[in-house]
Design an enzyme around this catalytic site. Structure first.
Site, PDB file in Angstrom:
ATOM      1  N   SER A  12      45.702  45.348  17.736  1.00  0.00           N
ATOM      2  CA  SER A  12      46.525  46.170  18.637  1.00  0.00           C
ATOM      3  C   SER A  12      47.295  45.335  19.656  1.00  0.00           C
ATOM      4  O   SER A  12      47.846  45.875  20.619  1.00  0.00           O
ATOM      5  CB  SER A  12      45.675  47.234  19.338  1.00  0.00           C
ATOM      6  N   SER A  13      47.380  44.022  19.442  1.00  0.00           N
ATOM      7  CA  SER A  13      48.125  43.159  20.358  1.00  0.00           C
ATOM      8  C   SER A  13      49.570  42.973  19.886  1.00  0.00           C
ATOM      9  O   SER A  13      49.814  42.414  18.818  1.00  0.00           O
ATOM     10  CB  SER A  13      47.456  41.778  20.439  1.00  0.00           C
TER      11      SER A  13
END
Lengths: 200, 200
Positions: A12-13
């Site tokens: 999710s980065s």
């Protein structure tokens, strides 16, 4: 062949996503393999006292603008996903199950998961989405669904996350070349220089 | 001549120091002036919920190593100063007094203050050190000592710091080109590209 470089990220980065589109080619230009290490960033943030960028006054707004700008600059398909961020336990476990059982499929799956979230806006915290991404690659979703629930794979992701923190990883992306650590998408240029020169 | 670029820093920021050795030449390559804005980072950290790098587990150790590595890479004289960080009220007020009264001396003084702290290990939180740095440049230390105690200069530094925070500055160095913000030493390459292309 010299040692592989290590690439740590949470799925999710945004900066991890951007770096993921470049890191394997960068390693290959210097005759290196690149080992991906999907992990959970939240325990690393707890260990280092950091908080998610998006929650920080000033820095949160800056980051949203910057993600758009970086994506445009490099021609990376991207739109800010909602919800953001999301939990990536199922996605990371699926990567590690593939890595253990069908290793040639692990990185392609990692790319597909990143794209599902950041280019297509699909919620990769949903296990059904994770399995659909795998299925679209021609993988057997039923087998993978069982695989990611095994104690071995759950333990593997925990061990990867704890090992990353023990190795000093406090953010994503985080790249390690022969023991030298580089934090951030911004440092890919320095990673490349380090590989070219063998350090300085 | 196109608008000047703005360069925000605290004189106790290592990355600010590194960037200060490059930013004027970078601006000049694109026909721009560069306006320096020495400020106090601590209120900006309070506003944005950030903490000093050096105090953060994992990130603190990484940063110390990184400062050495960046300085070596660019041939910038540097050794980790003790104490670190230090208050830079006197140094920043001296800059702004010079900027108002002897403007050609302000940036040379800024370079000298950075070097005193990061290359020579002198404690620039000490007003006597700040005045000695000015005196070594041929400036009148007694006049400067009076100048930095005036209400106007105290108000100027407060206004600069508050104005920076209001403009979104949450760390150092922070560079603004035609309204576009770039945080960090790492982004000087992107600043240069932005100047070359006029954005993207």
């Amino acid at each position: 062949m010299p040692a592989a470089i290590d690439f740590y990220t949470d799925f999710s980065s945004p900066y991890g996503y951007f770096a993921s589109t470049m890191i394997d080619a960068l390693a290959a230009r210097h005759g290196r393999d690149c080992r991906w290490h999907p992990m959970l960033l939240s325990p690393a943030f707890q260990a280092s006292g950091n908080t998610r960028l998006i929650d920080q006054p000033l820095k949160g707004a800056y980051s949203r603008h910057d993600w758009d700008r970086v994506a445009r600059r490099h021609g990376i398909p991207y739109r800010f996903p909602e919800p953001f961020p999301v939990g990536t336990v199922a996605a990371a476990r699926a990567f590690w199950w593939l890595d253990a059982n069908m290793p040639t499929q692990a990185k392609p799956f990692g790319h597909a998961i990143f794209a599902a979230y950041f280019a297509q806006g699909r919620d990769i915290s949903d296990k059904a989405v994770v399995l659909a991404v795998a299925e679209a690659m021609g993988l057997d979703a039923a087998v993978l669904a069982q695989g990611i629930e095994t104690p071995e794979i759950k333990a593997k992701l925990r061990a990867e996350t704890e090992g990353a923190i023990a190795a000093g990883v406090f953010g994503a992306p985080f790249t390690v070349v022969d023991g030298e650590q580089f934090w951030g998408f911004d440092r890919l240029g320095m990673v490349e220089e380090w590989l070219e020169r063998g350090g300085w």
